[in-house]
Design a protein around this motif. Structure first.
Motif, PDB file in Angstrom:
ATOM      1  N   PRO A 144       0.816  -1.216   0.000  1.00  0.00           N
ATOM      2  CA  PRO A 144       0.000   0.000   0.000  1.00  0.00           C
ATOM      3  C   PRO A 144       0.853   1.271   0.000  1.00  0.00           C
ATOM      4  O   PRO A 144       1.856   1.362   0.704  1.00  0.00           O
ATOM      5  N   TYR A 145       0.449   2.233  -0.791  1.00  0.00           N
ATOM      6  CA  TYR A 145       1.127   3.527  -0.874  1.00  0.00           C
ATOM      7  C   TYR A 145       0.083   4.629  -0.763  1.00  0.00           C
ATOM      8  O   TYR A 145      -1.025   4.504  -1.305  1.00  0.00           O
ATOM      9  N   TYR A 146       0.461   5.732  -0.115  1.00  0.00           N
ATOM     10  CA  TYR A 146      -0.460   6.861   0.024  1.00  0.00           C
ATOM     11  C   TYR A 146      -0.183   7.880  -1.067  1.00  0.00           C
ATOM     12  O   TYR A 146       0.963   8.307  -1.274  1.00  0.00           O
ATOM     13  N   ILE A 147      -1.231   8.273  -1.766  1.00  0.00           N
ATOM     14  CA  ILE A 147      -1.156   9.321  -2.787  1.00  0.00           C
ATOM     15  C   ILE A 147      -1.837  10.559  -2.228  1.00  0.00           C
ATOM     16  O   ILE A 147      -3.019  10.513  -1.871  1.00  0.00           O
ATOM     17  N   THR A 148      -1.114  11.654  -2.142  1.00  0.00           N
ATOM     18  CA  THR A 148      -1.672  12.871  -1.561  1.00  0.00           C
ATOM     19  C   THR A 148      -2.770  13.450  -2.442  1.00  0.00           C
ATOM     20  O   THR A 148      -2.896  13.101  -3.619  1.00  0.00           O
ATOM     21  N   ARG A 149      -3.507  14.373  -1.882  1.00  0.00           N
ATOM     22  CA  ARG A 149      -4.625  14.992  -2.606  1.00  0.00           C
ATOM     23  C   ARG A 149      -4.154  15.702  -3.877  1.00  0.00           C
ATOM     24  O   ARG A 149      -4.771  15.589  -4.938  1.00  0.00           O
TER      25      ARG A 149
END
Length: 471
Positions: free
Chosen positions: A84-89
């Motif tokens: 899992p990776y977080y993609i910013t707004r």
């Protein structure tokens, strides 16, 4: 999984990881988990407006628009190759909805994901006025920063945004070919009503955003968002933005400003518009490759040195700096998942890159810039190969346009110097990671006042006998 990520030496906190079912790509096989831009649904091919020019959405349009607005405001988590990776707004807005100046869409790159995460971290740090970004040629940093300007005007009330580039012509081109063009390609539900001409070449001015929905569904944007905002550009002069309040500014290619417009002095003036008393009211992005030290590069270097978190927090100029080596995200060496192929690729990576980049004629001769042999080197070795045979100013320019460390970002060939500056800098960087063992030696005198020594970790060396006495 850790709740933070180390990016450019900074511990960046991540949002809470949701359940797998809420993460994009959760139902796909691991080898199919990658970023894929979603096309706008066909039911947006036709949209309606009322007499006032405000958008009216149908039920399906409203549901889709609401989902996308939430993603643009909150970001999202995505599985890429099982992790899992977080993609910013802002990165989501850029990936999903931005259009580049050549009409193509941005591609997902893990190095860009890390930059946007780093950027969001400092946007939330209220003493920080912005990020100064040293970069390689064709990194896409200007496109990302123009997307961020439009994001600011869409999602924040009364935003006053602007840009300055290294020349008036470059500022105009960046505004028309990136800012205005990218805005015009956005879907209707993301575009505030524009007050001035759509084909403007100087300024975008937005009215209050309102939208009605058939069957009484709530509006896609609240009436206090994305309205009464504007974006313009200015020529690179010292009084370009010297009064009022600026919400976001792009200072593009400030490492290439002419000497008569010192970058450090111009930023000192512009920065006054980013604060009101002790309160920060605006933010700046400053991406640039660097010109020769004798042609404006030294001024950019002054800004860079004053933004060193290792010396003082907050930094002297309230900027933070960011650098990614050229081999991270180098075009031609990015696998299908968006990860950089810095060293020798796996066979899967090599085959993907060869199929994508290598072209041969009917006789089997390579006619593309990259060959199979180049790709199998990996980005790090390929960049070094590009430097082979170059000398003087030519080598200096190549290194500064594709720097592998911060020393190379400000490379000066010193063509008239008898020493090889490139080799000296390479050795300095090598020694940083490969320290030399230094033997400690203690000197002392014996009772006969003869100088003797012994190794601090070993035995003693006996004094040599006088040949005359030995006889």
């Amino acid at each position: 999984m850790p709740d933070f990520e180390i990016i450019y030496g900074v511990k960046v906190k991540l949002p809470e990881l949701p359940n797998d079912e809420e993460i994009l790509n959760h139902g796909l096989p691991e080898d199919e988990q990658m970023w894929i831009r979603e096309e706008l649904p066909s039911y947006f091919e036709k949209v309606e407006y009322n007499k006032a020019g405000d958008l009216i959405l149908t039920q399906p349009q409203e549901e889709y628009a609401t989902r996308e607005l939430l993603r643009c405001k909150r970001g999202l988590w995505i599985f890429i190759k099982g992790k899992p990776y977080y993609i910013t707004r802002k990165y989501y807005f850029y990936l999903q909805w931005w259009t580049l100046e050549d009409g193509s869409r941005p591609e997902y790159r893990d190095c860009d994901r890390r930059y946007f995460l780093y950027l969001e971290n400092w946007e939330n740090m209220l003493w920080c006025l912005g990020v100064i970004r040293g970069k390689k040629r064709r990194e896409g940093a200007s496109s990302q920063a123009t997307s961020n300007l439009v994001y600011e005007a869409i999602f924040y009330k009364n935003s006053n945004c602007g840009l300055i580039s290294k020349s008036n012509e470059d500022g105009r081109a960046t505004f028309t070919e990136m800012v205005a063009y990218g805005y015009r390609q956005l879907p209707a539900f993301l575009k505030p009503k524009q007050l001035n001409r759509e084909d403007t070449v100087t300024e975008l001015v937005f009215a209050q955003k309102t939208s009605g929905v058939k069957d009484g569904v709530t509006a896609t944007q609240k009436d206090d968002e994305g309205n009464r905002s504007k974006i313009n550009y200015r020529a690179p002069v010292l009084n370009a933005y010297d009064r009022g309040r600026m919400s976001r500014i792009l200072l593009d290619e400030f490492g290439k400003l002419e000497k008569d417009v010192p970058a450090s002095q111009l930023f000192a003036i512009v920065s006054k518009t980013l604060v009101k008393g002790v309160k920060r009211v605006g933010f700046v992005e400053m991406p640039s490759t660097v010109n020769k030290m004798t042609k404006g590069g030294s001024e950019f270097r002054l800004l860079w040195e004053k933004a060193d978190l290792g010396k003082k927090v907050p930094t002297v100029n309230r900027l933070v700096r960011y650098f990614s080596p050229a081999f991270d995200g180098y075009e031609g060496f990015i696998d299908k998942y968006g990860f950089s192929v810095m060293d020798s690729p796996t066979e899967e990576q090599a085959q993907y890159l060869i199929d994508k980049w290598v072209r041969k004629d009917d006789e089997g001769n390579t006619i593309s810039e990259l060959s199979e042999e180049d790709i199998r080197l990996g980005a790090r070795a390929y960049i070094q190969k590009r430097r082979d045979g170059r000398e003087g100013d030519d080598l200096e320019e190549e290194i500064r346009m594709n720097p592998c460390n911060e020393v190379e970002l400000f490379m000066s060939a010193n063509a008239d110097c008898i020493f090889n500056v490139v080799k000296i800098n390479n050795q300095i960087e090598y020694l940083k990671g490969n320290t030399i063992y230094k033997r400690k030696i203690l000197f002392y005198r014996d009772i006969d006042q003869k100088v003797k020594w012994r190794d601090a970790k070993g035995g003693e060396e006996a004094p040599k006998e006088d040949p005359a006495k030995a006889a």
